[in-house]
Design a protein around this motif. Structure first.
Motif, PDB file in Angstrom:
ATOM      1  N   UNK A   1     -86.276 -86.856 -23.535  1.00 34.86           N
ATOM      2  CA  UNK A   1     -85.517 -86.348 -24.699  1.00 34.86           C
ATOM      3  C   UNK A   1     -86.434 -86.303 -25.932  1.00 34.86           C
ATOM      4  N   UNK A   2     -86.349 -85.200 -26.632  1.00 33.25           N
ATOM      5  CA  UNK A   2     -87.161 -85.049 -27.842  1.00 33.25           C
ATOM      6  C   UNK A   2     -86.697 -86.054 -28.902  1.00 33.25           C
ATOM      7  N   UNK A   4     -86.032 -87.167 -32.565  1.00 31.09           N
ATOM      8  CA  UNK A   4     -85.817 -86.529 -33.867  1.00 31.09           C
ATOM      9  C   UNK A   4     -86.744 -87.065 -34.956  1.00 31.09           C
ATOM     10  N   UNK A   5     -87.212 -88.300 -34.816  1.00 30.66           N
ATOM     11  CA  UNK A   5     -88.145 -88.808 -35.826  1.00 30.66           C
ATOM     12  C   UNK A   5     -89.443 -88.020 -35.778  1.00 30.66           C
ATOM     13  N   UNK A   7     -89.633 -84.979 -34.596  1.00 35.20           N
ATOM     14  CA  UNK A   7     -89.293 -83.622 -35.026  1.00 35.20           C
ATOM     15  C   UNK A   7     -89.312 -83.532 -36.552  1.00 35.20           C
ATOM     16  N   UNK A  44     -93.783 -82.127 -25.414  1.00 43.16           N
ATOM     17  CA  UNK A  44     -93.377 -80.727 -25.398  1.00 43.16           C
ATOM     18  C   UNK A  44     -94.074 -79.970 -24.275  1.00 43.16           C
ATOM     19  N   UNK A  65     -90.383 -74.671 -32.521  1.00 44.52           N
ATOM     20  CA  UNK A  65     -89.779 -75.997 -32.431  1.00 44.52           C
ATOM     21  C   UNK A  65     -89.279 -76.458 -33.800  1.00 44.52           C
ATOM     22  N   UNK A  72     -81.323 -79.569 -35.472  1.00 44.10           N
ATOM     23  CA  UNK A  72     -81.034 -80.910 -34.940  1.00 44.10           C
ATOM     24  C   UNK A  72     -80.881 -81.896 -36.095  1.00 44.10           C
TER      25      UNK A  72
END
Lengths: 289, 289
Positions: A1-2, A4-5, A7, A44, A65, A72
DNA sequence: GGTCCAGCATCAGTACAGCTTACGCTCAAC
DNA sequence: GTTGAGCGTAAGCTGTACTGATGCTGGACC
């Protein structure tokens, strides 16, 4: 899972351009940012950054992205806002940014109203240059900010930020009846790079001439004092010209300055933001506009 | 910042009802799930779970957060899918679920087509009961699944899942010309709780009678063998009745079974899903429908 | 050409988050 | 009363993510 921090770091990189700047914005070391972005790239499975010499740029995949990261992060913030709304009345710290004029003219009344309406709220006001507002909001250093825009100088359109109009005020010209009369006068403007500076230049250009700038002063009280001393003409908004010094005449122009509240888009539903904006509005009704 | 991993656990809890079930679904210990949910509650600042005795239920705030969790997780998955699309052709493992009829009739051709079109892809097929598909997709145990729905028995509507119709086939009645004639016959249905069972019951009810169920058998070949042995009548789909045993007559009814591909909503853009669905479609054209 | 500096990467070290294991508690079923 | 299912807490371990130090690269300036 990507993550968010990570991102978020990528989004900041897209905005700020260098890893060092991102690190400063989030108060990490550049090393940490570099490592996190490398990890994100590994997860990724696609190169997101292109290293050319001592600078990095985003690849098309990186930009793609960033788009997703945007939504997100907005959605996460919306969730936080929803929780805060459930938590009951607005409470806790709210970081408020305000440009100097507003801090002086509007903030005292707004803070008093806010304390009355939401005693649990702990507003923390910072004076901030409107040019820095966007970055400070995005970096989470501020929650809500007062910004303004002039005719000819619209507020920066940032997809991550939302604004809500608060009020508009007319602009005044010192010393002369209209812009055409001031064509050959020396001008007093804000410092280059500020909205005031751009506003004066553009208004004069729209009137058909290039202003001859003599003084560059940001504080409107000082501007008016200079005008009273015969040092030139200037454009000032109503709020800054409530008590002009003796000897300064003011002529209302068909120009206006609009003041807006700005906040992160996903944060709009947060009760603290709503309460703050409501307090701004109440304070405005007490303003001698 | 809210942690999507914790949000995922909350979502699973909303779906499964107990912490133990969530733990099993994500292959953690219940203790870990409990700790994570407690941490989420602490961060949220609102009670999300209500502990009553040895069971937990979601509070309204919890349910609210589940809604947001849903969209956040979907968006994260969309981002992953976008990255996978950038990464080039579809590659890596894809977990495919299929009900037994489809596994037998469709999968061999579909896998061959998939291997031809996307040699990098490593499909992993599991037979799975359609009733379990929803949970398996949500838990990430499957990426895409074949499911079906009958007239009178629509596919479960899960907000986290999306479906894409693949093909429809007519239903046949064994032994008789239409349902009215079979009113007093003994019936062969699927086991209670299966779609086949519900489909037969509802179809008979719509024809105005309650079927007298004698045998409960899931496998359509066995059903047809029973029918050939004079043990009763049954409804079977076209795919299951391509080579009926001697002595079994089939009458086409104005009923149909539709087969669909299901996947997590955010995952729809993933190239592997697209490739798999395309392979299904190609395989369908070779089907004797 | 040499020096300086900005900018990023890498490595080693550390602190903390998050998992498992073990254990205790509560409640319902028998 | 006993058993088992279900949840929570404490202790311990592992891996992640940060800092700080060091090294490399490329542009600016003399």
């Amino acid at each position: 899972m990507l993550d968010p921090r990570k991102l978020r770091l990528l989004r900041e990189l897209a905005r700020r351009g260098t890893i060092a700047a991102v690190a400063e914005a989030v108060t990490f070391t550049p090393s940490a940012v570099s490592q996190q972005l490398s990890a994100l790239e590994r997860e990724a499975g696609v190169p997101l950054l292109e290293r050319t010499g001592r600078t990095v740029t985003l690849t098309p995949a990186g930009r793609l992205l960033v788009e997703h990261a945007q939504t997100v992060l907005e959605e996460l913030e919306r969730a936080s806002a929803a929780l805060a709304a459930v938590r009951g009345g607005p409470s806790g710290p709210v970081r408020v940014g305000a440009f100097p004029t507003a801090a002086r003219a509007l903030m005292p009344a707004a803070l008093a109203e806010l304390a009355r309406a939401c005693p649990e709220l702990e507003p923390m006001v910072s004076e901030i240059d409107p040019a820095d507002v966007s970055g400070a909001l995005r970096a989470g250093e501020l929650d809500v900010a007062l910004v303004h825009e002039y005719d000819f100088v619209p507020a920066e359109a940032d997809p991550a930020l939302a604004t809500e109009p608060l009020f508009a005020e007319p602009m005044y010209l010192t010393g002369r009846a209209d812009l055409a009369e001031a064509r050959d006068d020396p001008w007093i403007t804000g410092k280059p790079g500020t909205l005031c500076h751009a506003m004066t230049i553009r208004a004069c250009q729209a009137a058909g001439f290039e202003p001859r700038v003599r003084h560059q002063v940001d504080d409107f009280d000082t501007v008016l004092a200079f005008a009273a001393a015969g040092q030139g003409v200037a454009l000032v908004p109503r709020l800054a010209a409530l008590a002009p010094p003796p000897g300064v005449t003011l002529s209302e122009l068909p120009l206006s300055r609009r003041t807006l509240a700005a906040f992160r888009r996903g944060y709009g539903g947060h009760p603290a933001i709503g309460a703050a904006v409501a307090a701004f509005r109440t304070a405005i009704t007490h303003l001698p506009l």
